[in-house]
Every structure is written in C-alpha cells, then in structure tokens.
Design a protein around this motif. Structure first.
Motif, short mmCIF file in Angstrom:
data_model
loop_
_atom_site.label_atom_id
_atom_site.label_comp_id
_atom_site.label_asym_id
_atom_site.label_seq_id
_atom_site.Cartn_x
_atom_site.Cartn_y
_atom_site.Cartn_z
N ALA A 149 25.46 10.06 34.07
CA ALA A 149 25.59 9.18 35.24
C ALA A 149 24.61 8.02 35.19
CB ALA A 149 25.40 9.98 36.52
N GLY A 150 23.60 8.09 34.36
CA GLY A 150 22.64 7.00 34.25
C GLY A 150 21.22 7.50 34.29
N GLN A 151 20.28 6.55 34.30
CA GLN A 151 18.86 6.89 34.30
C GLN A 151 18.37 7.15 35.72
OE1 GLN A 151 15.93 3.91 33.12
NE2 GLN A 151 14.94 5.42 31.77
N GLN A 152 17.40 8.02 35.81
CA GLN A 152 16.78 8.35 37.08
C GLN A 152 16.17 7.10 37.70
OE1 GLN A 152 14.14 11.66 36.68
NE2 GLN A 152 13.22 11.40 38.70
N ILE A 153 16.44 6.89 39.00
CA ILE A 153 15.95 5.69 39.67
C ILE A 153 14.49 5.84 40.06
CG2 ILE A 153 16.26 4.22 41.69
CD1 ILE A 153 19.23 4.90 41.61
N SER A 154 14.15 6.88 40.80
CA SER A 154 12.77 7.12 41.22
C SER A 154 12.15 8.15 40.30
CB SER A 154 12.71 7.60 42.67
OG SER A 154 13.26 6.62 43.53
N PRO A 155 11.09 7.79 39.56
CA PRO A 155 10.52 8.75 38.62
C PRO A 155 9.74 9.85 39.34
CG PRO A 155 9.18 6.79 38.68
CD PRO A 155 10.36 6.51 39.57
N CYS A 156 9.50 10.91 38.62
CA CYS A 156 8.62 11.98 39.10
C CYS A 156 7.19 11.59 38.73
CB CYS A 156 8.97 13.31 38.45
SG CYS A 156 10.67 13.83 38.75
N VAL A 157 6.28 11.62 39.70
CA VAL A 157 4.92 11.08 39.53
C VAL A 157 3.92 12.22 39.59
CG1 VAL A 157 3.20 9.47 40.43
CG2 VAL A 157 5.63 8.90 40.57
N TYR A 158 2.94 12.16 38.67
CA TYR A 158 1.88 13.17 38.59
C TYR A 158 0.57 12.43 38.45
CZ TYR A 158 5.99 15.84 37.26
OH TYR A 158 7.23 16.40 37.22
N THR A 159 -0.42 12.79 39.26
CA THR A 159 -1.75 12.18 39.20
C THR A 159 -2.65 13.06 38.36
OG1 THR A 159 -1.45 11.19 41.37
CG2 THR A 159 -3.71 11.38 40.54
N LEU A 160 -3.22 12.45 37.30
CA LEU A 160 -4.08 13.18 36.37
C LEU A 160 -5.52 12.99 36.80
CD1 LEU A 160 -2.31 14.32 34.10
CD2 LEU A 160 -3.72 13.08 32.50
N LEU A 161 -6.18 14.10 37.15
CA LEU A 161 -7.56 14.07 37.58
C LEU A 161 -8.38 14.97 36.66
CD1 LEU A 161 -7.07 14.45 41.43
CD2 LEU A 161 -7.44 12.33 40.16
N ALA A 162 -9.68 14.71 36.66
CA ALA A 162 -10.57 15.58 35.90
C ALA A 162 -10.61 16.96 36.54
CB ALA A 162 -11.97 14.98 35.84
N ALA A 163 -10.51 18.01 35.77
CA ALA A 163 -10.48 19.37 36.29
C ALA A 163 -11.83 19.73 36.88
CB ALA A 163 -10.12 20.35 35.18
#
Length: 805
Positions: free
Chosen positions: A540-554
């Motif tokens: 059907a096409g490419q995803q419009i809104s991406p899935c977002v992940y914030t990378l922080l120091a553990a």
C-alpha cells in the motif's frame, strides 16, 4: 409167582442200600449218566429274560406216605448240571455244574424247583428233572427254559445319521425332517413303534428268532413342519415280551419360527439433533428371538440395542438409543426383523424422520469481490446462507464479537437479515465477521470470515519510547508496526546533533511475518545519542508517520512511588506501586519485609505488584521497595505496616453472645424508631409558633430591603446596613448571643463563632463579609466604631431566614 419188574426193583433197592455207606461214590455214579433211554412226554415251558430269574419246577413229593425223597438230578442234553442228595447233610448235598455255578439253587419248600438267578442266553435249553425216592419209582420231568433277550434301548438318529439325545432339531418352520429309531438285538425279534402320547404313529412288527447282533430301524417322517410341531414329544418303543416293559427313547422337537410381524412403537415427532431419542420396535412370532436391526439411508445404524425375549408371548422388543444427525432429516428409519435360518423372511417397519436442528450458517463474500484486494474506501458485501429446520426466525451479524446494527449513516446496511453491506470501509473494519441464525433449537453461528483491508504500516505504539543505551554496549531497538499486507522493507534513521543519518541495513533485521524490525545499536560517543525513527513499506505504500525512539544514556532506575497495601490479613498482604523511569534498561522490582529480628521475606517481580505471605500475626513490619537494572539499584522507598491479630476460634459462649447482641440490636432499633416518632409529634405541635415568627421575619426583611435602596451608601452591596442613629430602621432580630444561649439550652453543643455557623450549602458571596482593622473580644465580639456586616443562619430561624447583625 411175582412179576419180573418187581424182582428188578428189589435188587436195585438192595444195591442202593449197600452203597449207602459211600454217598460220594453213589453221587458220582448217578451223575455219570443214566442208562435209561431218553424220556418222552409233555414238556413244560418256562420263560425268563436275560439277567432275570427262572424257577424250573420239579415235583419232588413222594407218592407214598412211608416214602421219602432220595435224590434230585437235573440234566441238560442228558448231561447232569445240578443235583441235590438228601443223604448228604448241609450245603455239600448240593452240586452244580460250571454252567450254573452259584446261580442255581434247589428249593424244596414251599414248591420244589430249581431257582436260577442271572439267567443268560446260553441257559436256553430243555432240562430233565429226575427224582429218586426211597421206595417209589423214579420220576422224570421235562422243562423247556425259554431265555428272552431284550432288545437294546432304542437310539434315535436324524436323517444325516447324527444321534439325537433329548431334543431333535431345531428344524425350520415349513421344512421336512425325519427321525430314525434303531433297535439292536432282541430275541425273539422285537416290535418297534413310534408314539406321540398314546397315539401309535407307525409300527414295525415282531418276527421270529433272529441272529444275534442284528438291528431293526423304523423311520418317522414329518413334512411341512408347522408351529404345532414345536415342542412335540415323540417316543420310540421296542418290546418282545410281556415280562419286561418296553424299551423307550424320547425326543422333543425344536423349531425355528419365522417372525410374524414387526412394528415401530415410538413415533413421536419431531426429533432433535444432539438429543438422545429412544425408539422401541416390537417383533412377534420369531423363535429364537428375531435379529432386529435399524437402517437409515441404506446403512445400518451404529447404535446400542437391547433385546428381550418374552417366551409367553413369543415376542421380541428392541430399544434403539440413538442420537439423530442433521443429515438424517427427511430420511426413512427402518426397523428390520429377520431370522438367520430363513433366507426370505425379512420384514420391515418404516418411520419417516422429521429432525429439528440448530441452524447452520455459512458466510460468504460478494460473488464479484476479491478477498485479497479490499482497500480502504471500497464497498464490501456479505451473504449469510442458513440451513435450518425449522426455518430461522432471526439472523444477526457481528464484527469482532460486537453486534452490528443497521446504520446507513455509518455505512452499515442490513437487508433481508441475510445480506450485509459495508460502505466506504476503513482499516478499523477489518477483522472477523460472523452471522448467527436462530430457531427454536438454538443459535447457530457461522465460522468467522476474516476480512483484510489493505493499508499502509502504522506504529503499534504511538508514544515515543525512551531507550537507555550504555557506551560501547549493544542495545536492541524493536520497531513493531501494524500493516496489511505485512511490510517487506524497513528504514531506520538517526537524528542527532550531527544531523540525520540513515542506518546501515546490515545493523538491523527484518521479520516480515511478524511486521517488525530489530536494530542493534552501539553508541560509541555522546554524539551517538539522539532520536531513532523507523519507517516500514508494504504494497500500500510507505509508512507516513515513523515510529520514534529517544536514545538516552543508560542510568539507574527511579524508585517506585505511590505504594499501596491492600488485602492485609494476619499473615499476608498485597503491595502495589507505580513504576518509575527504568533507566532505559530492563528492570526488576524488589520488595523486602523487615522485622526487629531481621529479614522476614523478599519478593522479586517484573512488575510493581507483590504478594507477600507468611508474615506472622500482629507484627510491626517495615517494607522496603526499590528497582534495579544492569546499571544499579534505585533509592529505597520504605514504610511500616502492622499485620492483623489472629482471630481465635469462636466458642459456644461467643455465639450465644452474638445472638443476644443481635436481639439487643433489633430491640434498640425499635426503641429508636419510637423516640423519633415521639419527637416528630412534639415538633408538629410547636410548628405554628415557628410559622408566626417566619411571617414577622419575612416582613422585616422586606422593609429592610426598601430602606437599603434609600439609605445604603454602597449600591453594589445591598446587605450593608449603616449603624448611624436617627434612621428609621425596622427592629432588629434577636441578638446573636441570645440565639446562641437558646441554642445551647436546647442542644448540648458548644458555642460556635460567627464564622463557623455558616451553612456549608450556602457559600459566602464576595463582598458579603468585611472586617475593618480592629479587635474582637469574646464569643460574640464587641463592635468598634466601624461598620461590620455578618450574614448568619441560626438553627432557630425556620426556612433558613437570613439576618444582618
């Protein structure tokens, strides 16, 4: 001169006297034989059967008074076989040849005769008895012993030569059979007869003497055997003398009988699928019981049957315990009675079946629709095919187990109960659809039909997820999307202070079946932290809104918060908290229970919920809760609890006290109701006085309102009344101190300040209460030289009348 014969007789007498001193020699001489020629005369016949007894009579009475018996000798074919010498005393006076042995004995009284026991066939002969006297001449008698050999017991055979004992057959009804009676031996030849009761059916006459070992046979033939021949008794007899009863052999005839009728007794209709039905079928006339089978659609039913043979009515009943099937509706149930010994005797009883069953519903898509090519915005049509008996009276539709209603404005259209139309479908309408048809037997739901709507990938979780990652350590980031069809490619992008960078595809994996991609990310420096975004692509096409992940120091996790204890008992409790930030890593949560003597128990969970047991009754405990991950442990959260005391088992005295307490409670409630009724009666009598007071206060309030319009310095606050003298104001209501005093006299309550007497249901409006600088003394306060207005409601003023003080 004397005759010659007299002289000879005298000489013989002297000779006998001379040898009397030697009896043995005399006996031997006589036994050697008599020189007389054969005696002629009448022969006496004596008959006996083999194994029986015979008396050979020989008259030994002396013809003269002065004479006596001297000697008796028995001859067979002129050979002595037995003698009795009166001159020899005792048993030795008897002599017997080996032919007789111990079987023969001479008896002189009451009738003289030679008695022979256990007569044998070889004893058949003509015997001569010679009787010698002391004086009288010798006499001779001839006796013919006829020894009769009885025939053997008849033996009955069938026509195939098989010996029959007791019961003949069974034979088939309507068939022919023969009974053969065989008799061996018998001398003279025996007569053979077939009898039924006292009726002679057939006879084989007696004949002359026959050779030993010969046999005779007599056949009884029965044609077209009927039911009357069942249990008939036939007897074969053989006899050849009146000295012994005939030899007999008896048989009873057994017959196989055809079934005469068969009938299905239970005809209650309709039947129901899944409910066991009991149907009886009765067959009569068959013997042994008919084989009763049940047939449906040309096949024998695999069912449980019970057979009962009622001999007195010659009846067989069969019970069919059978659970009908839907496919058997409209077919014919057959009860068949047959006999294995008869080839053409099958009879049947038929029952057309009317079987009720739960509707069977089947869903299908519209004939021109492709189930793999339904996109958002298309129109979809469903049909529901229903097979039911009786016909269904209702059909309902469900989407993901939620009932669908006819709603054209939302694009849901139901027509004729068996058709469903969905206008302008969206991805939210994808899922399973079922239709359910109902009749008196129940509800039948169709197998679910899954409708897939083609749409672009979407994140399964829309919130931004924070992920803790340590330097030089790999961290896994999972991108999980919802799409149909499943995505075939993923794209990862890192946004940080250095800009936007696409992640190398070799650093992440794609699981198209699960619609997810897993990125393995290793931060090298601080600039490697930032925001990761993931996009998936399908047909059907490419995803419009991406899935977002914030990378922080553990980091170490934050401690749990808002902990609550519930289900607290004498030995256990349940604890629940709200988890804090996990530090970007997988986290565990630990709860410890401490007492004065040390650690009581601890529990580790993946969630902030614990079930703590075996704590002990009535103990002061300290609960310590914290979180931990690979970076360390969080701060502790601690608080104390006390477990409940353990209840002792109730005694009979306690139970009796509880009963008394309950009775006392009921009596107390009754007394309370009585007091309330009395107070209500008193209040009713006092009500007229209060009503007069209310009227006075209402008129006063109206006058006050008119004066405020004329003399109030503040038009915005009509409740303010100037305290200057000379103004014609209406009389004031009772002073507050008097009101409080009266209230204290009636109610044993403490005095309240003016500010606490305000009703909670009547909030104080702005500008309603003002207080200028100054002191207030006492309960009621002392008015200074300034204006103070307080609105209060006293319990003595009915209908919540307000007063200005």
């Amino acid at each position: 001169m004397r005759p010659v014969w007299y002289t000879v007789r005298t000489l013989l007498a002297f000779l006998m006297i001379a040898v009397s001193t030697s009896p043995s020699a005399t006996q031997s001489t006589i036994l050697a034989g008599s020189p007389l020629s054969s005696v002629t005369g009448t022969v006496t016949r004596v008959s006996s059967v083999v194994g029986g007894e015979a008396d050979l009579y020989c008259d030994s009475r002396p013809p003269q008074r002065n004479d006596s018996l001297l000697l008796v000798v028995w001859y067979r074919d002129d050979n002595p076989v037995y003698s009795y010498d009166t001159r020899v005393p005792g048993p030795t006076g008897h002599w017997s040849d080996d032919m007789f042995g111990e079987r023969a004995r001479w008896f002189g009284q009451p009738t003289s005769a030679l008695h022979v026991r256990d007569v044998q066939s070889r004893d058949r002969a003509i015997y001569r008895c010679r009787v010698d006297f002391q004086v009288s001449p010798t006499r001779n008698y001839r006796i013919a012993l006829d020894v009769i050999e009885l025939p053997s017991k008849p033996v009955i055979f069938d026509e195939f030569g098989k010996e029959i004992t007791g019961t003949a057959g069974p034979y088939n009804e309507g068939g022919d059979f023969k009974l053969i009676c065989s008799v061996n031996g018998g001398n003279p030849t025996p007569r053979v007869q077939w009898l039924q009761g006292e009726t002679v059916l057939s006879t084989l006459g007696a004949g002359e003497l026959q050779p030993a070992g010969s046999s005779r046979s007599l056949t009884l033939s029965i044609s077209n055997a009927t039911r009357a021949h069942l249990s008939s008794v036939y007897t074969c007899t053989a006899d050849n003398t009146l000295l012994s009863p005939p030899q007999r052999a008896t048989v009873r005839v057994d017959l196989y009988l055809r079934p005469l009728s068969v009938e299905i007794l239970s005809r209650e209709q309709p039947l129901s699928v899944g409910r066991q039905a009991e149907i009886w079928c009765k067959s009569t006339g068959a013997r042994p019981p008919a084989i009763v089978t049940w047939w449906l659609g040309g096949k024998q039913l695999d069912s449980i049957t019970k057979q009962q043979d009622l001999e007195d009515r010659n009846e067989t009943q069969s019970l069919l315990q059978w659970t009908p099937l839907k496919e058997q509706n409209g077919k014919v149930l057959i009860c068949r009675a047959e006999h294995s010994k008869f080839n053409t005797t099958t009879i049947e009883s038929k029952l057309p079946l009317n079987i009720y069953y739960v509707p069977v519903a089947t869903m299908r898509l519209g004939s021109k629709m492709n189930p793999n090519d339904i996109e958002e915005g298309d129109d979809v049509y469903f049909g529901c095919e229903v097979d039911a008996n009786p016909p269904a009276y209702k059909v309902v539709w469900e989407h993901n187990r939620v009932l669908l209603q006819h709603n054209p404005s939302n694009g849901v259209i139901l027509t004729g109960n068996t058709n469903l139309a969905l206008r302008n479908v969206s991805r939210y309408q994808a899922g399973t659809y079922t239709c359910t048809a109902s009749n008196v037997e129940g509800d039948g739901k169709s197998p679910p039909l899954r409708m897939q709507v083609v749409y672009r990938p979407l994140c399964r979780k829309t919130e931004i997820k924070m992920i803790g990652a340590a330097l030089q350590e790999p961290s896994k980031v999972e991108c999980d999307v919802d799409a149909f069809p499943p995505p075939d490619t993923f794209e990862w992008t890192l946004n940080n202070s250095a800009g936007s960078i696409k992640v190398d595809p070799e650093r992440y994996t794609v699981d198209a079946k699960e619609s997810k991609s897993v990125l393995t990310y290793v931060p090298v420096s601080d600039i490697d932290y930032g925001t990761l975004s993931c996009r998936a692509t399908n047909l059907a096409g490419q995803q419009i809104s991406p899935c977002v992940y914030t990378l922080l120091a553990a980091t170490r996790p934050d401690p749990p918060s808002n902990c609550s204890v519930y289900n607290l008992t004498d030995d256990s409790l349940d604890l629940a908290c709200i988890a804090g930030y996990e530090g970007g890593l997988q986290c565990i949560y630990i709860a410890e229970v401490w007492a004065n003597e040390g650690l009581v128990t601890n529990s580790t969970n993946q969630a902030t919920v614990w079930n703590l047991r075996r704590l002990g009754a009535k103990r002061h405990l300290k609960l310590v809760v914290y979180a931990a991950n690979a970076r360390g442990r969080s701060e502790h959260v601690s608080f104390t609890v006390e477990t409940a005391p353990r209840l002792a088992p109730r005694t009979e005295a306690q139970e009796a006290w509880e009963v008394n307490w309950a009775v006392g409670g009921v009596l107390g409630a009754a007394l309370t109701v009585a007091i309330i009724l009395c107070l209500a009666l008193v209040a009713t009598r006092l009500r007229p006085r209060s009503r007069d007071y209310e009227v006075t206060m209402q008129s006063t309030k109206n006058q006050k309102a008119s004066l405020q319009k004329r003399c109030s310095p503040d038009e915005r606050n009509p409740d303010l009344i100037p305290l200057s003298k000379g103004i014609d104001c209406p009389p004031d209501p009772p002073q507050y101190s008097a009101v409080v005093a009266k209230s204290e006299a009636k109610n044993s309550t403490s005095s309240h300040s003016l500010t606490r007497t305000q009703s909670p249901t009547s909030p104080v409006l702005p500008h309603t209460q003002h207080e200028l600088p100054g002191d207030r003394n006492g309960v009621n306060g002392t008015l200074r030289s300034h204006r103070e207005v307080v609105t209060t409601r006293t319990p003595l003023l009915a209908a919540h009348q307000e007063s200005c003080v």
